[in-house]
Scaffold this motif. Sequence first.
Motif, short mmCIF file in Angstrom:
data_model
loop_
_atom_site.label_atom_id
_atom_site.label_comp_id
_atom_site.label_asym_id
_atom_site.label_seq_id
_atom_site.Cartn_x
_atom_site.Cartn_y
_atom_site.Cartn_z
N LEU A 15 82.79 -17.37 -109.13
CA LEU A 15 83.48 -16.99 -108.24
C LEU A 15 84.36 -15.64 -108.90
O LEU A 15 84.58 -14.85 -107.74
CB LEU A 15 84.44 -18.14 -108.31
CG LEU A 15 85.68 -17.82 -107.10
CD1 LEU A 15 84.90 -17.71 -105.72
CD2 LEU A 15 86.70 -19.01 -107.13
N LYS A 16 84.68 -15.50 -109.87
CA LYS A 16 85.05 -14.36 -110.27
C LYS A 16 84.33 -13.03 -110.21
O LYS A 16 84.85 -12.04 -109.71
CB LYS A 16 85.76 -14.47 -111.85
CG LYS A 16 86.44 -13.46 -112.27
CD LYS A 16 87.12 -13.74 -113.97
CE LYS A 16 87.92 -12.47 -114.45
NZ LYS A 16 88.22 -12.93 -115.85
N GLY A 17 83.07 -13.54 -110.64
CA GLY A 17 82.16 -12.20 -110.45
C GLY A 17 81.96 -11.96 -108.93
O GLY A 17 81.77 -10.59 -108.45
N ALA A 18 82.06 -13.01 -107.93
CA ALA A 18 81.77 -12.69 -106.61
C ALA A 18 82.86 -12.20 -105.89
O ALA A 18 82.79 -11.17 -105.23
CB ALA A 18 81.28 -14.04 -106.01
N THR A 19 83.93 -12.57 -106.46
CA THR A 19 85.35 -11.90 -105.83
C THR A 19 85.51 -10.35 -106.23
O THR A 19 85.76 -9.68 -105.46
CB THR A 19 86.52 -12.68 -106.41
OG1 THR A 19 86.32 -14.19 -106.02
CG2 THR A 19 87.78 -12.28 -105.67
N GLY A 67 68.03 -19.92 -100.46
CA GLY A 67 67.97 -19.59 -99.08
C GLY A 67 66.67 -18.41 -99.02
O GLY A 67 66.51 -17.51 -97.98
N GLY A 68 65.88 -18.10 -100.07
CA GLY A 68 65.17 -17.05 -100.24
C GLY A 68 65.34 -15.57 -100.57
O GLY A 68 65.42 -15.21 -101.67
N ASN A 69 65.82 -14.88 -99.65
CA ASN A 69 66.42 -13.39 -99.83
C ASN A 69 67.76 -13.57 -100.52
O ASN A 69 69.10 -13.40 -99.55
CB ASN A 69 66.46 -12.51 -98.58
CG ASN A 69 66.85 -11.12 -98.95
OD1 ASN A 69 66.42 -10.55 -100.23
ND2 ASN A 69 66.78 -10.29 -97.86
N VAL A 70 68.02 -13.77 -101.66
CA VAL A 70 69.39 -13.86 -102.07
C VAL A 70 69.93 -12.79 -102.65
O VAL A 70 69.39 -11.66 -103.09
CB VAL A 70 69.28 -15.03 -103.44
CG1 VAL A 70 69.12 -16.44 -102.89
CG2 VAL A 70 68.40 -14.77 -104.65
N SER A 71 71.21 -12.74 -102.99
CA SER A 71 71.82 -11.58 -103.54
C SER A 71 71.68 -11.31 -104.86
O SER A 71 71.15 -12.05 -105.72
CB SER A 71 73.60 -11.75 -103.55
OG SER A 71 74.04 -12.98 -104.38
N GLU A 72 71.95 -9.96 -105.53
CA GLU A 72 71.66 -9.57 -106.77
C GLU A 72 72.32 -10.61 -107.86
O GLU A 72 71.81 -10.83 -108.68
CB GLU A 72 71.78 -8.18 -106.86
CG GLU A 72 71.29 -7.60 -108.13
CD GLU A 72 69.59 -7.66 -108.19
OE1 GLU A 72 69.14 -8.01 -109.30
OE2 GLU A 72 69.12 -7.74 -107.04
N LEU A 73 73.58 -10.84 -107.29
CA LEU A 73 74.54 -11.45 -108.37
C LEU A 73 74.01 -12.91 -108.43
O LEU A 73 73.95 -13.21 -109.58
CB LEU A 73 75.95 -11.45 -107.86
CG LEU A 73 76.88 -12.37 -108.60
CD1 LEU A 73 77.08 -11.96 -109.95
CD2 LEU A 73 78.11 -12.56 -107.82
N MET A 74 73.31 -13.56 -107.28
CA MET A 74 73.01 -14.96 -107.44
C MET A 74 71.71 -14.89 -108.46
O MET A 74 71.55 -15.83 -109.21
CB MET A 74 72.70 -15.42 -105.94
CG MET A 74 72.08 -16.71 -106.13
SD MET A 74 73.25 -17.93 -107.03
CE MET A 74 74.22 -18.83 -105.54
N LYS A 75 70.99 -13.88 -108.14
CA LYS A 75 69.71 -13.67 -109.05
C LYS A 75 70.20 -13.66 -110.31
O LYS A 75 69.33 -14.36 -111.33
CB LYS A 75 68.82 -12.57 -108.76
CG LYS A 75 68.18 -12.65 -107.42
CD LYS A 75 67.41 -11.41 -107.11
CE LYS A 75 66.84 -11.57 -105.48
NZ LYS A 75 65.93 -10.18 -105.42
N ASN A 76 70.89 -12.88 -110.79
CA ASN A 76 71.58 -12.91 -112.18
C ASN A 76 72.09 -14.08 -112.65
O ASN A 76 71.91 -14.66 -113.84
CB ASN A 76 72.53 -11.63 -112.14
CG ASN A 76 71.69 -10.16 -112.28
OD1 ASN A 76 70.59 -10.27 -112.32
ND2 ASN A 76 72.55 -9.38 -111.50
#
Length: 178
Positions: A15-19, A67-76
């Motif tokens: 959450l901190k990284g996403a924010t 969901g398939g095409n995920v964000s770079e943050l989620m991949k990391n």
Amino acid sequence: MDIGVISVRYGRALLKGATAQQVENEIYEEVQTLLASYMQVPELRFTIDNPMLQRNKKQEILEVACGGNVSELMKNFIALVLNEGREGILLFIANSYISLYRKQKNIIQGKLTTAVPVTPQIEEKMKAMVQANAKGTVEFNAKVDPDIIGGFILEYDTYRMDASVKTKLNNVLTQLKK
């Protein structure tokens, strides 16, 4: 170390990284999709927990589950979880993220259970009523359960209003037995 403590730490870090990157809403959607995948496909947990499956295959599977095409943050983040060997608690981490996100955004979950489907207008009125009382954003789910016979059950936060025919009949039966 306690699974709850670990999962909250990972959830808080995500959450901190996403924010910081201003993608917390996108990550929220991806995490909800991941949770739904775990619920709809029980074999997913066993597949991800399988020590024989290579890490890159687990990464691919989890990205599809998000969901398939995920964000770079989620991949990391998935890569980090896999590198640390925490894939067994990913479900707990996802739940922690959702709880922390909802708290940060002041989101309350509401649920309306009826015996028959209700019109979108009635559902919207119930949502508005909950939102006015809850003083926050409401994620509202409507569910049909014919077992309640009639009426409705409204739940949000710690509040529960049971105006179902089933409950009223049970109350009458209880009174008659006394």
